[in-house]
Design an enzyme around this catalytic site. Structure first.
Site, mmCIF file in Angstrom:
data_model
loop_
_atom_site.group_PDB
_atom_site.id
_atom_site.type_symbol
_atom_site.label_atom_id
_atom_site.label_comp_id
_atom_site.label_asym_id
_atom_site.label_seq_id
_atom_site.Cartn_x
_atom_site.Cartn_y
_atom_site.Cartn_z
ATOM 1 N N SER A 82 62.746 85.761 32.782
ATOM 2 C CA SER A 82 63.977 86.335 32.212
ATOM 3 C C SER A 82 64.493 85.431 31.096
ATOM 4 O O SER A 82 64.335 84.206 31.159
ATOM 5 C CB SER A 82 65.065 86.437 33.281
ATOM 6 O OG SER A 82 65.559 85.156 33.604
ATOM 7 N N ASP A 83 65.113 86.039 30.081
ATOM 8 C CA ASP A 83 65.932 85.204 29.213
ATOM 9 C C ASP A 83 67.055 84.644 30.085
ATOM 10 O O ASP A 83 67.332 85.146 31.182
ATOM 11 C CB ASP A 83 66.472 85.984 28.007
ATOM 12 C CG ASP A 83 66.901 85.038 26.872
ATOM 13 O OD1 ASP A 83 67.103 83.831 27.134
ATOM 14 O OD2 ASP A 83 67.056 85.498 25.728
ATOM 15 N N TRP A 84 67.683 83.603 29.602
ATOM 16 C CA TRP A 84 68.619 82.831 30.429
ATOM 17 C C TRP A 84 69.859 83.669 30.785
ATOM 18 O O TRP A 84 70.726 83.903 29.958
ATOM 19 C CB TRP A 84 68.978 81.549 29.695
ATOM 20 C CG TRP A 84 68.051 80.403 29.987
ATOM 21 C CD1 TRP A 84 68.440 79.144 30.342
ATOM 22 C CD2 TRP A 84 66.614 80.367 29.982
ATOM 23 N NE1 TRP A 84 67.330 78.348 30.567
ATOM 24 C CE2 TRP A 84 66.199 79.065 30.360
ATOM 25 C CE3 TRP A 84 65.615 81.318 29.731
ATOM 26 C CZ2 TRP A 84 64.861 78.696 30.479
ATOM 27 C CZ3 TRP A 84 64.277 80.949 29.847
ATOM 28 C CH2 TRP A 84 63.923 79.663 30.217
ATOM 29 N N GLY A 85 69.876 84.132 32.026
ATOM 30 C CA GLY A 85 70.992 84.965 32.465
ATOM 31 C C GLY A 85 70.766 86.451 32.197
ATOM 32 O O GLY A 85 71.684 87.246 32.359
ATOM 33 N N ALA A 86 69.532 86.842 31.840
ATOM 34 C CA ALA A 86 69.271 88.255 31.538
ATOM 35 C C ALA A 86 68.905 89.059 32.782
ATOM 36 O O ALA A 86 68.647 90.251 32.698
ATOM 37 C CB ALA A 86 68.153 88.369 30.497
#
Ligand code: NOJ
Length: 729
Positions: free
Chosen positions: A249-253
């Site tokens: 995941s992108d950071w916090g996605a």
């Protein structure tokens, strides 16, 4: 595969460097053996980040002693190792793109990967294939290579091959449809299947074909489903493209526990959501597996993919660990990993420069008696090259944009630094004005034989706002009233040269309206060797050979795409950048692929093979059906340097599909070469067309189709300077 950089710089490489070792079968067999030794708790550990700032890197996975799996370090970024000290800051992706030089792309990737490895980074978060750059104002376009999917794909493949050959895992990001920064956490990319395949998925397909070990799913939604939860989009990677690695995941996605797992996401980063200590996986995933909301086999698949990627690039033996440095302590204390990489950085800072205008041989400079250097962009930020955190300011010369795609300069050669060294050698009288104040610039320039005005335009990631630009650019004008600065200097100096550092296109009409602006040099986003690369071109030790990786329009509205506050319907479909200008018959100011040289080239002997009618194999391998990548035709052309100095030309092959194909852009880039030629010398470029290069995505059969009929073959020096044409059938 271990290769040294120097031979790569000297010799031409094929357009797609041979995929790295890429032995997934062996990697999978090792991964399965290791998997058998893991408990469910171990498995959950391996897929869940430790939490924001809980380890030295921007992303960390805890060690698993049972199989000797180390604490895994995931670190930005695409142009250098973020936060660490004593690393090389390379030119940004967009400038690697504007070299159109596959050897340099590979060498840059190899050097990036070597630095990551030496610092103990296992996964380097780059390169960038999305945003592709359909919106000229898009804040992060400079992190990627080009808004043309073919050029972007070549950049991705060569960079990944270099990185992974050096031993680091590459991470192709951001997948997919994250074309702007405004509302990136909520906007839905509502694109159609054909545009997805022919534009946005294309660079990722090349990344997968190059055996990329990981892909980062993006913040935005796709047709109202979060990218990291979109089974449709993640299946494109894992099923259609046969991607063997893992999706992080992108950071916090990540937004849900079971939804992300069942859609196909394989690793949650940073684990919690930027330090809120709420983990959507971790113990929540353990519960989801025990209650069968997520199958045990799905968890095994995640772990197998992560392990296989680790084995694939050989990180299971003798890999360095992160020692002495951390992202959170100013990055100090790590080893100096720069080696001789500044050579590659300088070569790209030089060969990525695009000469847009050069009247009456204004350039190269030849020991001018006097020279004025004007503009804040000529000097290093007075607060220091790294004075603004994550480059959160546009002070001094622009050598990278802002956000997570930054790194700490070990040094920065600003334009004026390098020019000063040259004028000292030449005995030139130098006057300077290093502000953007027009009257001061005019005063410095009024009695100089030549004046060089420096301008820039910056952008970056949306968590930072600079001078009112919240990631995306507010407009396509030079910053700091650059048009006024040029007007003031050109009013008093008949030989005004404009040098631009920019994240993307600018509207240059006001600047070009002055007859005293005799040259325009597009100096990209050049990294630490900025001034050195520039002086190589300004003074002609090397002829400029960069070509625009996007179109420069006469007016912003000409692009037909813009940042939007609501969901994006992608109504332009396939028609972005030059595809759109061709469709609407709009004259660009400088077209895609354009760039001047100090010499001239002629094109002759276009030779076109017959098109193979054999059926392609439907067997699967990373990249998709194997047959899509068979060479089905070749085109060759002779290029002659008919000028008086050495130079390099980038012959570009554009293909027009036969009319039996549904509405398709009139021409699309499907090959290019970079040929260095001494004055008077000739060389041959051969373009190998793969079945996919001659296909369109058929939305009914959901497959690539080669249309019947004659293909137009156009080879030229830009997308609008076609020199030789023929047909292929
Ligand atoms: C968010 C950015 O979108 C991504 O590119 C980056 O790798 C992560 N943050 C980690 O810094």
């Amino acid at each position: 595969m271990r290769v040294s950089l120097l031979p790569l710089l000297a010799s031409a490489t094929p357009i797609f460097a041979a995929a790295g070792d890429g032995d997934w079968a062996t990697a999978y067999s090792k991964a399965k053996t290791a998997l058998a030794k893991l408990s469910t708790a171990n498995k959950v550990t391996m897929v869940t980040g430790m939490g924001w700032e809980k380890g030295p890197c921007v992303g960390n996975i805890a060690a698993i002693a049972a199989i000797g799996f180390p604490e895994l370090c995931l670190q930005d970024g695409p142009l250098g190792v973020r936060y660490a000290q004593q690393v090389t800051v390379f030119p940004a992706g967009i400038m690697a793109g504007s070299t159109w030089d596959t050897s340099l792309m590979y060498a840059r990737g190899y050097a990036l990967g070597s630095e990551s490895k030496a610092l103990g980074v296992h996964v380097q978060l780059g390169p960038v294939g999305g945003p592709l750059g359909k919106i000229p104002e898009g804040g992060r376009n400079w992190e990627g290579f080009s808004n043309d999917p073919y050029l972007s794909g070549v950049g991705m493949a060569n960079t990944i091959n270099g990185m992974q050959a050096a031993g680091v895992q590459a991470c192709a990001k951001h997948y997919i449809g994250n074309e702007q920064e405004l509302n990136r956490n909520t906007q839905s990319a509502n694109f159609d299947d054909r545009s997805i395949h022919e534009l946005y998925l294309w660079p990722f397909a090349e990344a997968v074909k190059a055996n990329v070990s990981s892909v980062m799913c993006s913040y935005n939604k796709i047709h109202s489903t979060w990218s990291c939860e979109s089974e449709t989009m993640l299946d494109l990677l894992k099923e259609e493209l046969d991607f063997q690695g893992y999706i992080v995941s992108d950071w916090g996605a990540q937004h849900t526990t079971a939804g992300s797992a069942n859609a196909g996401m394989d690793m949650a980063m940073p684990g919690d959501n930027f330090g809120d200590n709420k983990f959507l996986w971790g113990s929540a995933l353990t519960s989801a597996v025990s209650s069968n909301q997520v199958s045990a086999s799905r968890l095994d698949d995640m772990v197998t993919r992560i392990l296989a990627s680790w084995y694939l690039v050989g990180q299971d033996s003798g890999y360095p660990t992160v020692k002495g440095w951390s992202s959170w302590n100013g990055g100090k204390g790590g080893p100096n990993v720069q080696g001789d990489h500044k050579t590659v950085a300088r070569a790209i800072a030089r060969d990525g420069i695009v000469l847009l205008k050069n009247e009456g041989g204004a350039l190269p400079l030849n020991k001018p008696a006097s020279l004025a250097v004007v503009g804040y962009d000529a000097v290093t930020n007075p607060q220091g090259a790294n004075g603004c955190v994550d480059r959160k300011c546009d002070n001094g010369t622009l050598a990278m944009g802002w956000g997570s795609g930054t790194a700490e300069f070990p040094y920065l050669i600003a334009p004026l630094d390098a020019i000063k060294a040259q004028v000292t050698k030449d005995g030139t009288t130098l006057t300077t004005s290093t502000s953007d104040t027009p009257s001061a610039g005019a005063a410095a320039a009024s009695s100089a034989a030549t004046a060089i005005v420096f301008l820039n335009s910056d952008s970056g990631e949306g968590y930072i706002t600079v001078e009112g630009n919240a990631g995306d650019r507010n407009n396509l004008d030079p910053w700091h009233h650059g048009n006024d600065l040029v007007a003031a200097v050109a009013a008093v100096n008949k030989k005004t040269i404009v040098v631009v550092h920019s994240v993307g296109p600018l509207i240059l009409e006001s600047i070009l309206a002055s007859p005293n602006v005799v040259a325009v040099v597009w100096a990209g986003i050049p990294g630490q060797e900025s001034g050195n690369g520039l002086v190589d071109i300004l003074y002609g030790s090397t002829s400029p050979s960069g070509k625009l990786p996007y179109t420069i329009a006469k007016a912003t509205a000409d692009y037909g795409t813009a940042v939007s506050a609501s969901d994006d319907p992608y109504t332009e479909g396939l028609f972005i950048d030059y595809r759109h200008f061709d469709q609407k018959a709009i004259a660009p100011r400088y077209e895609f692929g354009f760039g001047l040289s100090y010499t001239t080239f002629s094109y002759s002997n276009l030779t076109i093979s017959a098109l193979s009618t054999a059926a392609g194999s439907t067997a699967m391998a990373p990249g998709g059906q194997v047959g899509l990548y068979d060479i089905v035709a070749t085109v060759s052309v002779t290029i002659t340097n008919n000028g008086t100095v050495a130079g390099a030309e980038v012959p570009q092959l554009y293909i027009g599909l036969p009319s039996s194909a549904p509405s398709t852009p009139a021409k699309q880039l499907r090959g290019f070469d970079k040929l260095s030629l001494a004055a008077g010398a000739s060389g041959t470029s051969t373009f190998k067309l793969r079945r996919k290069d001659l296909s369109y995505w058929d939305t009914t059969s959901k497959s690539w189709k080669v249309p019947t009929g004659a293909f137009s073959v156009m080879v030229g020096a830009s997308s609008r300077d076609i020199r030789v044409t023929g047909t292929l059938q």
